[in-house]
Scaffold this active site. Structure first.
Site, PDB file in Angstrom:
ATOM      1  N   LYS A 118       0.837  -1.196   0.000  1.00 49.38           N
ATOM      2  CA  LYS A 118       0.000   0.000   0.000  1.00 49.38           C
ATOM      3  C   LYS A 118       0.876   1.252   0.000  1.00 49.38           C
ATOM      4  CE  LYS A 118      -3.956   1.937   2.568  1.00 49.38           C
ATOM      5  NZ  LYS A 118      -4.868   1.702   3.712  1.00 49.38           N
ATOM      6  N   MET A 167      -7.385   8.805   2.252  1.00 53.94           N
ATOM      7  CA  MET A 167      -7.524   7.430   2.764  1.00 53.94           C
ATOM      8  C   MET A 167      -8.733   7.266   3.692  1.00 53.94           C
ATOM      9  SD  MET A 167      -3.650   5.935   3.233  1.00 53.94           S
ATOM     10  CE  MET A 167      -3.156   7.002   4.580  1.00 53.94           C
ATOM     11  N   SER A 193      -9.415   1.619   1.984  1.00 57.65           N
ATOM     12  CA  SER A 193      -8.431   2.400   1.268  1.00 57.65           C
ATOM     13  C   SER A 193      -7.281   1.563   0.685  1.00 57.65           C
ATOM     14  CB  SER A 193      -7.850   3.468   2.205  1.00 57.65           C
ATOM     15  OG  SER A 193      -7.171   2.891   3.305  1.00 57.65           O
ATOM     16  N   SER A 217     -10.447  -0.672   5.861  1.00 59.07           N
ATOM     17  CA  SER A 217      -9.572  -0.519   4.697  1.00 59.07           C
ATOM     18  C   SER A 217      -8.838  -1.777   4.261  1.00 59.07           C
ATOM     19  CB  SER A 217      -8.551   0.589   4.955  1.00 59.07           C
ATOM     20  OG  SER A 217      -9.196   1.818   5.118  1.00 59.07           O
TER      21      SER A 217
END
Length: 582
Positions: A118, A167, A193, A217
């Site tokens: 990420k 985010m 996210s 997320s």
């Protein structure tokens, strides 16, 4: 005044995207775009990759090359990549092969496994932009702690992946890198996210992924894309080197976690991450390596269908029911219960995250365009106080949707006294859950709907961001939670009278208010409006469930996820499930 003009952010975005394209082509043009043997590598799990390298059947370079080719293809189709590490990855793979040839020893449990990361995690020499043009061209000086841990375990990092602007959303798009699509249907979001991670994994473009979670997320992208993930409880994995535009926010704990295409791969990565407690103690990370768990032969598992905010769709109800049926068939005791204080999760999440009106969170935006999918999330603090209070009154008394009104009411600028009250409410809610669920029923785990609806079409979160209430809940009470794929949307998952009878929102009973008609109308339609839920258009999209455990029982959650996975049996997920469209 912000130093960048509109043309400057656009210029920066174009330069970054051109650089990304150049870095991809620089490596991929040196070898064939695809070769017939690639699928033996990309269709293999991380566990199988390590095994084949250890048996000298494969090399890390061959595996990495195949995944780079697939990553270039997936980037062209779905746009998950931000920073490109292809050249470094091939050099790292070559070094691993040479070391293995010389010593006969694998570097670690992820030896030669191509991974994506990420974007928020620092990697030395590369930008960590998280979608902000203001953060471009400022490469990190050193790796994040978790990145160091992955390298020590032998992982080969091939790229960083896309996230939503700020985010604080589950639709993966920002002005710098654009939108990332769902590999199962490009008209739908991959979630967020950690959305870029999910798109890479779903398309077999990386073998394992690393994301993070503060409100869903890790879980939402996994649920939307047919993957496995674990949101550990807070305090198990270091966040050092994980960037955020609001680093001081700690009311709801952010936690890194693994994402993968198989349950075994998620466990393997969890073992690596849990064993990598940093040498410092300033973060307060528990010095607890992975603890193997012996489960009883007969588990006692709770489940529910509704969280009280938005009706759970026919497809998502079916995912819960199929999981329950599979566990019962396997001999386990499965008990339905009612989720206490379901809507309160979103109300507290909104109150705690919006205290400064999202000013700190959005401070790096500058002149970057604000993504439309942040509209409802940030609406409350943007309103003048009298407009805000009038809107709350109108929605409560005229539109008669007190639950929606409460969510909007809590999303506002607040003072320190409000913060203390909301923090106390979060502790009260957590204790209530333990009293009314864990201590009352003595469950080993809980099966919960992943989301109330399958993946949303692009733009869907603009007015439907509260759908994340089902994942927010377990951030508020800080439970370890896994996501596991169960089924896919079929054209038979239509709204029926039977579904309506099971999912109708109960009337208010005292202080108990369950369901928002405004949000339900947005999802399912009504009063002449067309909702986003359409099983014909959504056909083939993955649908999953959450597996919830008590705090500090992360390993038990993983063990029970294995049980659930085995009980459900083969169902068309995992490496090789995705195929390029003809």
């Amino acid at each position: 005044m912000w130093p960048f003009s509109e043309s400057t952010w656009l210029t920066i975005a174009r330069e970054k995207q051109q650089h990304r394209a150049s870095e991809i082509s620089k490596v991929t043009e040196s070898f064939a775009k695809t070769i017939s043997g690639d699928e033996q590598y990309t269709n293999a799990s991380a566990t199988q990759i390590v095994k084949n390298i250890s048996e000298r059947k494969w090399t890390a370079v061959d595996v990495t090359t195949a995944f780079i080719r697939r990553a270039a293809q997936i980037q062209e189709l779905y746009n998950p990549i931000t920073e490109v590490l292809f050249d470094d990855a091939l050099k790292q793979a070559q070094a691993l092969d040479e070391e293995f040839k010389r010593t006969g020893q694998l570097k670690g449990p992820l030896h030669g496994v191509p991974m994506s990361i990420k974007d928020q995690f620092n990697i030395a020499g590369y930008d960590t932009t998280i979608g902000f043009s203001a953060w471009c061209n400022s490469p990190a000086a050193k790796d994040a702690h978790v990145v160091n841990a992955l390298r020590r375990a032998g992982a080969v990092i091939i790229c960083k992946t896309n996230v939503p602007q700020t985010m604080l959303n589950f639709e993966c798009s920002n002005p710098l890198w654009g939108a990332t699509c769902n590999p199962w249907n490009a008209l739908y979001t991959c979630g967020g996210s950690s959305g870029g991670e999910a798109a890479m994994l779903a398309g077999d473009a990386s073998a394992l992924g690393l994301g993070s979670d503060v409100g869903g997320s890790l879980r939402i992208p996994a649920l939307y894309c047919g993957l496995y993930s674990l949101k550990p409880g807070a305090g198990r994995i270091s966040r050092e080197g994980a960037m955020s535009s609001n680093p001081g926010f700690d009311a709801i704990k952010v936690t890194p976690g693994p994402m993968g295409r198989t349950m075994q791969d998620v466990e393997t990565l969890s073992r690596v991450l849990f064993a990598s407690t940093p040498a410092n103690d300033y973060e307060g990370i528990a010095p607890v390596p992975y603890r193997d768990v012996k489960l009883p032969s007969k588990l006692r598992i709770g489940y529910y269908f509704e969280d009280g905010w938005i009706r759970t769709s026919p497809a998502n109800r079916r995912a819960v029911q199929e999981t329950v049926d599979a566990l019962r068939k396997a001999g386990h005791e499965v008990v339905e219960f009612e989720l206490p204080s379901g809507p309160k999760a979103l109300q507290l999440f909104a109150a705690l995250t919006s205290g400064d009106g999202y000013q700190t969170l959005q401070s790096p935006v500058g002149n970057d365009p604000i993504e439309k999918n942040l509209f409802l999330i940030t609406l409350g603090p943007r309103l003048f106080r009298w407009v805000h209070s009038t809107a709350v009154w109108f929605i409560t008394n005229i539109l008669r949707d007190p639950l929606f009104a409460k969510g909007l009411s809590n999303s506002k600028h607040s003072n320190l006294s409000d913060f203390w009250k909301n923090s106390a409410s979060m502790k009260t809610m957590t204790k209530e859950f333990y009293d009314l669920v864990w201590d009352k029923y003595h469950f080993d785990a809980i099966i919960a709907p992943g989301m109330s609806c399958p993946a949303l079409p692009h733009g869907g979160t603009t007015r439907l961001s509260p759908l994340a209430n089902g994942t927010f809940y377990y951030n508020i009470i800080d439970s370890p939670v896994g996501a596991i794929p169960v089924t896919r949307v079929t054209t038979e998952d239509v709204i029926t009278d039977e579904w309506k009878s099971k999912s109708d929102i109960p009337k208010s009973e005292g202080d108990r208010v369950t369901g928002s008609w405004i949000l339900n109308e947005g999802v399912y339609g009504g009063n002449g409006k067309v909702g986003v839920y359409d099983p014909v258009k959504m056909e083939g999209l993955p649908v999953g469930v959450q597996v919830v455990g008590r705090h500090w029982e992360d390993e038990k959650v993983l063990a029970i996820m294995h049980v659930v996975d085995q009980a459900l049996g083969p169902r068309g997920f995992g490496p090789g499930a995705w195929k390029p469209k003809a």
